[in-house]
Scaffold this motif. Structure first.
Motif, PDB file in Angstrom:
ATOM      1  N   ASP A  30       0.885  -1.205   0.016  1.00 36.52           N
ATOM      2  CA  ASP A  30       0.010   0.034  -0.226  1.00 36.52           C
ATOM      3  C   ASP A  30       0.988   1.256  -0.148  1.00 36.52           C
ATOM      4  O   ASP A  30       1.889   1.364   0.867  1.00 36.52           O
ATOM      5  N   PHE A  31       0.437   2.145  -0.893  1.00 42.96           N
ATOM      6  CA  PHE A  31       1.061   3.675  -0.713  1.00 42.96           C
ATOM      7  C   PHE A  31       0.003   4.410  -0.228  1.00 42.96           C
ATOM      8  O   PHE A  31      -0.743   4.871  -1.182  1.00 42.96           O
ATOM      9  N   ILE A 185      10.258  14.364  -5.894  1.00 43.50           N
ATOM     10  CA  ILE A 185      10.334  13.694  -4.422  1.00 43.50           C
ATOM     11  C   ILE A 185       9.374  12.521  -4.391  1.00 43.50           C
ATOM     12  O   ILE A 185       9.667  11.401  -4.078  1.00 43.50           O
ATOM     13  N   PHE A 186       8.136  12.694  -4.671  1.00 46.04           N
ATOM     14  CA  PHE A 186       6.882  11.897  -4.560  1.00 46.04           C
ATOM     15  C   PHE A 186       7.292  10.760  -5.751  1.00 46.04           C
ATOM     16  O   PHE A 186       7.085   9.678  -5.261  1.00 46.04           O
ATOM     17  N   GLY A 187       7.679  10.916  -6.532  1.00 47.38           N
ATOM     18  CA  GLY A 187       8.023   9.872  -7.723  1.00 47.38           C
ATOM     19  C   GLY A 187       9.091   9.089  -7.304  1.00 47.38           C
ATOM     20  O   GLY A 187       9.169   7.934  -7.316  1.00 47.38           O
ATOM     21  N   LEU A 188      10.337   9.622  -6.451  1.00 42.84           N
ATOM     22  CA  LEU A 188      11.234   8.949  -6.051  1.00 42.84           C
ATOM     23  C   LEU A 188      10.872   8.197  -4.904  1.00 42.84           C
ATOM     24  O   LEU A 188      11.460   6.809  -4.864  1.00 42.84           O
ATOM     25  N   LEU A 189       9.953   8.730  -3.928  1.00 43.15           N
ATOM     26  CA  LEU A 189       9.439   7.659  -3.028  1.00 43.15           C
ATOM     27  C   LEU A 189       8.757   6.644  -3.358  1.00 43.15           C
ATOM     28  O   LEU A 189       8.868   5.570  -3.063  1.00 43.15           O
ATOM     29  N   LYS A 190       7.866   6.952  -4.615  1.00 43.62           N
ATOM     30  CA  LYS A 190       7.120   5.835  -5.078  1.00 43.62           C
ATOM     31  C   LYS A 190       7.903   4.853  -5.655  1.00 43.62           C
ATOM     32  O   LYS A 190       7.620   3.402  -5.615  1.00 43.62           O
ATOM     33  N   LYS A 191       9.087   5.149  -6.321  1.00 49.14           N
ATOM     34  CA  LYS A 191       9.931   3.951  -7.083  1.00 49.14           C
ATOM     35  C   LYS A 191      10.577   3.210  -5.998  1.00 49.14           C
ATOM     36  O   LYS A 191      10.649   1.964  -6.061  1.00 49.14           O
ATOM     37  N   GLU A 197       9.371  -3.013  -2.011  1.00 49.90           N
ATOM     38  CA  GLU A 197       7.945  -3.428  -1.551  1.00 49.90           C
ATOM     39  C   GLU A 197       7.770  -3.196  -0.142  1.00 49.90           C
ATOM     40  O   GLU A 197       7.578  -4.090   0.673  1.00 49.90           O
ATOM     41  N   LEU A 198       7.793  -2.012  -0.056  1.00 48.35           N
ATOM     42  CA  LEU A 198       7.410  -1.445   1.360  1.00 48.35           C
ATOM     43  C   LEU A 198       5.760  -1.102   1.565  1.00 48.35           C
ATOM     44  O   LEU A 198       5.092  -1.292   0.533  1.00 48.35           O
ATOM     45  N   GLU A 212      -2.402  11.299  -7.644  1.00 51.35           N
ATOM     46  CA  GLU A 212      -1.448  10.968  -8.743  1.00 51.35           C
ATOM     47  C   GLU A 212      -0.553   9.585  -8.209  1.00 51.35           C
ATOM     48  O   GLU A 212      -0.318   8.554  -8.991  1.00 51.35           O
ATOM     49  N   PHE A 213      -0.172   9.677  -6.810  1.00 52.52           N
ATOM     50  CA  PHE A 213       1.066   8.493  -6.316  1.00 52.52           C
ATOM     51  C   PHE A 213      -0.089   7.455  -5.442  1.00 52.52           C
ATOM     52  O   PHE A 213       0.480   6.319  -5.510  1.00 52.52           O
ATOM     53  N   ALA A 214      -0.923   7.852  -4.596  1.00 55.04           N
ATOM     54  CA  ALA A 214      -1.372   6.983  -3.837  1.00 55.04           C
ATOM     55  C   ALA A 214      -2.019   5.824  -4.463  1.00 55.04           C
ATOM     56  O   ALA A 214      -2.654   5.686  -5.394  1.00 55.04           O
TER      57      ALA A 214
END
Ligand SMILES: Nc1ncnc2c1ncn2[C@@H]1O[C@H](COP(=O)(O)OP(=O)(O)OP(=O)(O)O)[C@@H](O)[C@H]1O
Length: 244
Positions: A30-31, A185-191, A197-198, A212-214
């Motif tokens: 889950d993000f 920064i969000f893109g980096l966190l999502k990658k 697999e966090l 966009e990211f969640a």
């Protein structure tokens, strides 16, 4: 898996609960973005998970282990796999990018080595790899105080990577950054989230970023969950319910 049951936080001298009987199950993968207006309880929620703030009552189970009753020594060990990314970065300004990054491995080392700044070759190589991952390898010897906000947050993320995280907690990690840098920064966190697999749980003020990211959005209002669902489910009515 993170299983939160009936979580309550009441600050001293306050008649209201900052978190009011929150129950949620959050899965690896889950993000999660937490939305809510100022004072809704977002920071308190994030900080109650790793007990930076002690819950008043309720349960927080991480991979089957009840955290709220864990002795502090045990909790410190668990905390090392729960990384936290902060709004104001929490870096040491006069130290270099590389030195700040290496502090991410402090939790797993004897205190005297930390005091003397002794790092093995393998720790140093891991530090460099983390800097490469966030695109800062060419700034390793710069003092952190000479960096931009976005670069500072990348150091915060590199430091977190050295902890071998399983759970990523973000307490408004982009609140002091401009929109373009925030998105990067969000893109980096999502990658990083996907590659490792966090389970990631991040407070954010910008609804567009969350949408966009969640993979899952939780809306808090007055310390209660008023929405829990997919980004595409957020319409005007739900938006008003979270922010009214
Ligand atoms: N140290 C404290 N002592 C007393 N009350 C507090 C404390 N910290 C937070 N609160 C209260 O708890 C509630 C939740 O605060 P919290 O900081 O978790 O909200 P938030 O959603 O993160 O807000 P923001 O978006 O402004 O950071 C608010 O009513 C706030 O006033």
């Amino acid at each position: 898996m993170l299983n939160i049951k009936d979580l309550v936080v009441q600050y001293p001298r306050s008649s209201e609960n900052a978190l009011d009987h929150i129950s949620l199950t959050l899965e690896k993968g889950d993000f999660v973005c937490i939305l809510g207006k100022s004072g809704a309880g977002k920071s308190t929620f994030i900080r109650s998970i790793n007990r930076l703030h002690e819950p008043t009552s309720g349960q927080v189970k991480w991979e089957g282990m009840e955290l709220t009753t864990l002795p502090e020594g045990e909790m410190r060990k668990i905390r090392s796999e729960m990384v936290m990314i902060f709004q104001h970065f929490n870096l040491i300004p006069r130290m270099t990018v590389f030195q700040n990054t290496l502090t991410g491995s402090f939790g797993r080392r004897p205190a005297y080595k930390n005091l003397l700044g002794l790092f093995s070759e393998s720790e140093k190589s891991r530090g460099l790899l983390a800097l490469e991952e966030v695109g800062l390898e060419h700034h390793a010897n710069k003092r952190v105080e000479a960096l931009s906000g976005g670069q500072k947050q990348r150091v915060g993320i590199a430091r977190a990577l050295l902890q071998d995280p399983k759970l990523l907690l973000g307490d408004e990690p982009v609140a002091s950054l401009d929109p373009t840098t925030s998105r990067r920064i969000f893109g980096l966190l999502k990658k990083i989230h996907e590659e490792r697999e966090l389970l990631s749980i991040i407070n954010v003020h910008d609804v567009h970023l969350a949408k966009e990211f969640a993979t899952r959005i939780i809306g808090l209002r007055d310390g209660r969950v008023v929405f829990d669902g997919k980004p595409e489910e957020i319409d005007e009515r739900i938006f008003a319910e979270i922010y009214q």
